[in-house]
Motif scaffolding. Structure first.
Motif, PDB file in Angstrom:
ATOM      1  N   LYS A  72      62.986  46.170  45.736  1.00  0.00           N
ATOM      2  CA  LYS A  72      62.362  44.883  45.453  1.00  0.00           C
ATOM      3  C   LYS A  72      61.447  45.000  44.235  1.00  0.00           C
ATOM      4  CE  LYS A  72      63.869  42.696  49.196  1.00  0.00           C
ATOM      5  NZ  LYS A  72      64.749  41.510  49.145  1.00  0.00           N
ATOM      6  N   VAL A  73      61.141  43.854  43.649  1.00  0.00           N
ATOM      7  CA  VAL A  73      60.099  43.773  42.628  1.00  0.00           C
ATOM      8  C   VAL A  73      59.028  42.824  43.154  1.00  0.00           C
ATOM      9  CG1 VAL A  73      61.602  44.287  40.673  1.00  0.00           C
ATOM     10  CG2 VAL A  73      61.321  41.924  41.397  1.00  0.00           C
ATOM     11  N   ASP A  74      57.792  43.109  42.790  1.00  0.00           N
ATOM     12  CA  ASP A  74      56.685  42.273  43.252  1.00  0.00           C
ATOM     13  C   ASP A  74      55.547  42.369  42.252  1.00  0.00           C
ATOM     14  OD1 ASP A  74      55.367  40.510  44.867  1.00  0.00           O
ATOM     15  OD2 ASP A  74      55.605  41.698  46.693  1.00  0.00           O
ATOM     16  N   ARG A  75      54.647  41.380  42.309  1.00  0.00           N
ATOM     17  CA  ARG A  75      53.553  41.304  41.345  1.00  0.00           C
ATOM     18  C   ARG A  75      52.213  41.296  42.050  1.00  0.00           C
ATOM     19  NH1 ARG A  75      54.513  35.807  38.654  1.00  0.00           N
ATOM     20  NH2 ARG A  75      52.650  36.344  37.454  1.00  0.00           N
ATOM     21  N   LEU A  76      51.242  41.890  41.383  1.00  0.00           N
ATOM     22  CA  LEU A  76      49.859  41.720  41.803  1.00  0.00           C
ATOM     23  C   LEU A  76      49.022  41.471  40.566  1.00  0.00           C
ATOM     24  CD1 LEU A  76      48.021  44.417  41.050  1.00  0.00           C
ATOM     25  CD2 LEU A  76      49.142  45.368  43.041  1.00  0.00           C
ATOM     26  N   THR A  77      47.878  40.844  40.766  1.00  0.00           N
ATOM     27  CA  THR A  77      46.967  40.577  39.654  1.00  0.00           C
ATOM     28  C   THR A  77      45.580  41.089  39.990  1.00  0.00           C
ATOM     29  OG1 THR A  77      46.427  38.365  40.473  1.00  0.00           O
ATOM     30  CG2 THR A  77      48.241  38.535  38.905  1.00  0.00           C
ATOM     31  N   LEU A  78      44.880  41.529  38.975  1.00  0.00           N
ATOM     32  CA  LEU A  78      43.491  41.960  39.099  1.00  0.00           C
ATOM     33  C   LEU A  78      42.683  41.178  38.075  1.00  0.00           C
ATOM     34  CD1 LEU A  78      44.011  45.826  39.252  1.00  0.00           C
ATOM     35  CD2 LEU A  78      43.740  44.280  41.181  1.00  0.00           C
ATOM     36  N   THR A  79      41.615  40.574  38.523  1.00  0.00           N
ATOM     37  CA  THR A  79      40.766  39.813  37.622  1.00  0.00           C
ATOM     38  C   THR A  79      39.424  40.504  37.503  1.00  0.00           C
ATOM     39  OG1 THR A  79      41.878  37.811  38.356  1.00  0.00           O
ATOM     40  CG2 THR A  79      39.850  37.517  37.116  1.00  0.00           C
ATOM     41  N   MET A  80      38.880  40.515  36.299  1.00  0.00           N
ATOM     42  CA  MET A  80      37.648  41.257  36.059  1.00  0.00           C
ATOM     43  C   MET A  80      36.700  40.439  35.204  1.00  0.00           C
ATOM     44  SD  MET A  80      39.618  43.787  33.503  1.00  0.00           S
ATOM     45  CE  MET A  80      40.983  43.629  34.653  1.00  0.00           C
ATOM     46  N   GLY A  81      35.451  40.795  35.247  1.00  0.00           N
ATOM     47  CA  GLY A  81      34.474  40.099  34.434  1.00  0.00           C
ATOM     48  C   GLY A  81      33.079  40.326  34.958  1.00  0.00           C
ATOM     49  N   PRO A  82      32.081  39.804  34.268  1.00  0.00           N
ATOM     50  CA  PRO A  82      30.696  39.973  34.709  1.00  0.00           C
ATOM     51  C   PRO A  82      30.449  39.211  36.004  1.00  0.00           C
ATOM     52  CG  PRO A  82      30.818  38.482  32.837  1.00  0.00           C
ATOM     53  CD  PRO A  82      32.178  39.064  33.009  1.00  0.00           C
ATOM     54  N   GLU A  83      29.493  39.714  36.805  1.00  0.00           N
ATOM     55  CA  GLU A  83      29.161  39.058  38.071  1.00  0.00           C
ATOM     56  C   GLU A  83      28.600  37.663  37.836  1.00  0.00           C
ATOM     57  OE1 GLU A  83      27.891  42.593  41.048  1.00  0.00           O
ATOM     58  OE2 GLU A  83      26.590  42.282  39.322  1.00  0.00           O
ATOM     59  N   THR A  84      28.042  37.449  36.667  1.00  0.00           N
ATOM     60  CA  THR A  84      27.454  36.167  36.338  1.00  0.00           C
ATOM     61  C   THR A  84      28.109  35.638  35.078  1.00  0.00           C
ATOM     62  OG1 THR A  84      25.379  36.983  37.199  1.00  0.00           O
ATOM     63  CG2 THR A  84      25.291  34.959  35.940  1.00  0.00           C
ATOM     64  N   VAL A  85      28.575  34.406  35.158  1.00  0.00           N
ATOM     65  CA  VAL A  85      29.180  33.796  33.984  1.00  0.00           C
ATOM     66  C   VAL A  85      28.442  32.504  33.686  1.00  0.00           C
ATOM     67  CG1 VAL A  85      31.448  34.799  34.394  1.00  0.00           C
ATOM     68  CG2 VAL A  85      30.898  32.592  35.403  1.00  0.00           C
ATOM     69  N   GLY A  86      28.486  32.075  32.460  1.00  0.00           N
ATOM     70  CA  GLY A  86      27.810  30.839  32.106  1.00  0.00           C
ATOM     71  C   GLY A  86      27.665  30.745  30.608  1.00  0.00           C
ATOM     72  N   TRP A  87      26.505  30.335  30.153  1.00  0.00           N
ATOM     73  CA  TRP A  87      26.304  30.149  28.729  1.00  0.00           C
ATOM     74  C   TRP A  87      26.086  31.500  28.064  1.00  0.00           C
ATOM     75  CZ3 TRP A  87      27.104  25.884  25.997  1.00  0.00           C
ATOM     76  CH2 TRP A  87      26.726  25.898  24.656  1.00  0.00           C
ATOM     77  N   GLY A  88      26.947  31.859  27.155  1.00  0.00           N
ATOM     78  CA  GLY A  88      26.857  33.145  26.492  1.00  0.00           C
ATOM     79  C   GLY A  88      28.130  33.403  25.719  1.00  0.00           C
TER      80      GLY A  88
END
Length: 250
Positions: free
Chosen positions: A148-164
């Motif tokens: 079989k083939v299958d996909r997974l995703t990993l998302t990353m980034g700062p714990e706090t996002v906003g103006w910057g």
């Protein structure tokens, strides 16, 4: 042929060939066993999982949480497609993100103060980008069935996002499965940040109210350098930023 030879030259020769034939049979059987054992060992040495595709892009939402639609996209996402051709399922039990380098991409215009909104990410990092190399692991449970083939995703980034300002990073990901490891990378990506005048939108970037063109030259140099890393996977937004800055003459 052996029987005919025995009629001509007598029993001793027949016995000789008879013994030789028996030894040959045992030798062939042993050779077959060795070959079968070598083939089995080679099969065992082959990785159970093969990475057949890697992509990176910004996606709304994280861990099933509803994104704030007013804020737009949150977090660069790495999308990995696995192919399992081994006899039996393969279970991925851990993913480790290794951040080679990170930095910010300023919008090159005068901005106000920062306003941050907390947001949990699969691989949260400090709001102030960490010193590199930086590593973070996460226990996961992702089963890829045999054939079989299958996909997974990993998302990353700062714990706090906003103006910057938007930030960029170069990452590798190591997946642990079936007593072995599979590495993916390098992957060059950018985050949208929270700048309302410098951010990705669709297949391009919104870049407005520039008062420091030399600053855009620096951003273009960063995007160009990242895109030229050997064997790198370039995220959709990093590619579109590079194209946009090139079209603007930077």
């Amino acid at each position: 042929m052996v029987a005919a030879a025995a009629t001509v030259v007598g029993v001793p020769l027949f016995i000789y060939y008879s013994n030789d034939s028996s030894d040959s049979g045992r030798s062939q059987a042993k050779s077959g066993e060795v070959q079968a054992s070598a083939a089995a060992a080679e099969t065992e040495r082959q990785p159970k999982l093969k990475v057949s595709r890697v992509a990176a892009y910004i996606e709304n939402g994280i861990d099933g949480a509803e994104p704030d639609k007013e804020k737009g996209p949150h977090g660069p996402r790495v999308d990995v497609t696995f192919e399992n051709r081994a006899p039996g399922p393969s279970l991925i039990t851990k993913a480790t993100l290794r951040l080679r380098e990170a930095g910010q991409l300023p919008g090159c215009h005068v901005t106000g103060g920062e306003l941050a909104v907390s947001m949990n990410y699969d691989f949260p990092m400090p709001y102030e980008l960490p010193k590199t190399p930086y590593e973070k692991s996460k226990d996961i449970s992702f089963l890829v069935e045999d054939n079989k083939v299958d996909r997974l995703t990993l998302t990353m980034g700062p714990e706090t996002v906003g103006w910057g300002p938007a930030w960029y990073g170069v990452v590798d990901i190591v997946f642990e499965h079936d007593g072995t490891k599979t590495a993916v990378g390098p992957i060059a990506l950018v985050d949208a940040g929270g700048d309302g005048e410098f951010y990705p939108k669709g297949d391009t970037w919104i870049i407005e109210n520039i008062n420091d063109p030399a600053c855009l030259d620096k951003n273009a140099a960063v995007a160009d350098r990242l895109a030229k890393i050997p064997n790198v996977t370039v995220s959709k937004e990093l590619k579109s930023l590079r194209d946009k800055l090139t079209a603007m003459g930077h």
